[in-house]
Design an enzyme around this catalytic site. Structure first.
Site, PDB file in Angstrom:
ATOM      1  N   TRP A  72       0.859  -1.028  -0.150  1.00  0.00           N
ATOM      2  CA  TRP A  72       0.108  -0.237   0.085  1.00  0.00           C
ATOM      3  C   TRP A  72       0.911   1.146   0.197  1.00  0.00           C
ATOM      4  CZ3 TRP A  72      -1.962  -3.048   4.581  1.00  0.00           C
ATOM      5  CH2 TRP A  72      -1.122  -2.647   5.660  1.00  0.00           C
TER       6      TRP A  72
HETATM    7 FE1  SF4 Z   1       4.853  -1.722   0.762  1.00  0.00          FE
HETATM    8 FE2  SF4 Z   1       7.151  -1.097   2.137  1.00  0.00          FE
HETATM    9 FE3  SF4 Z   1       4.805  -0.180   3.114  1.00  0.00          FE
HETATM   10 FE4  SF4 Z   1       5.458  -2.905   3.063  1.00  0.00          FE
HETATM   11  S1  SF4 Z   1       6.769  -0.979   4.137  1.00  0.00           S
HETATM   12  S2  SF4 Z   1       3.512  -1.972   2.592  1.00  0.00           S
HETATM   13  S3  SF4 Z   1       6.699  -3.131   1.151  1.00  0.00           S
HETATM   14  S4  SF4 Z   1       5.869   0.354   1.109  1.00  0.00           S
END
Ligand code: SF4
Ligand code: SF4
Length: 155
Positions: free
Chosen positions: A48
């Site tokens: 997300w």
């Molecule tokens: Fe996506 Fe990184 Fe957030 Fe996990 S931490 S949801 S991989 S942006």
């Protein structure tokens, strides 16, 4: 658009028990290939784009391409944190255009790691059953919260 790892920059967080991106991802998406010692996003469709992994990666190996509502399509948006500020760098797909940088203060006066996520808002069971949102009515700057009108008021 989902996060992705630039393999040449990723060192697999060798010094840590668990990689920083694995630790921080709220969706448990970041995975380490322990043979290559490179991390990757195992299910981009579930990402997300919260930028948590981008912010925490010590080698700036993770990028997210911003949506066209705030940067031109294909531009990468990279944050760099310090104890005082967060510096965002927008790198356009056309590398001939100079990157743009924006610096914003972090929450000053609150020691790093000490921020209270729910601040002064209530989080008890009764509050979860309330029809109002977490920050209401205080967040609406009135005493009673949202007001239901039986008919449209005349101004
Ligand atoms: Fe996506 Fe990184 Fe957030 Fe996990 S931490 S949801 S991989 S942006
Ligand atoms: Fe690689 Fe960065 Fe993840 Fe560490 S936090 S494993 S350096 S992508």
């Amino acid at each position: 658009m989902p996060s992705f790892v630039i393999a040449s920059k990723c060192d697999g967080c060798k010094a840590l028990d668990k990689t920083a991106c694995q630790y921080i991802c709220p969706n448990d998406l970041m995975t380490l290939n322990s043979q290559l010692m490179k991390a990757y996003n195992r299910d981009p469709s579930m990402c997300w784009e919260c930028y948590s992994c981008v912010k925490i990666c010590p080698t700036q190996a993770i990028e997210v391409r911003g949506y066209a509502d705030f940067v031109p399509l294909g531009a990468s948006v990279t944050p760099m944190r310090s104890s005082e500020d967060i510096l965002w760098t927008v790198q356009f797909r056309n590398k001939e255009i100079k990157p743009k940088r924006f610096k914003f203060p972090t929450r000053r006066g609150v020691a790093e790691g000490k921020a209270q996520p729910f601040d002064h808002f209530p989080t008890g069971d009764a509050d979860l059953k309330s029809p109002t949102l977490m920050s209401e009515p205080a967040g609406l700057n009135n005493e009673v919260g949202p007001v239901k009108f039986d008919k449209i008021p005349t101004l």
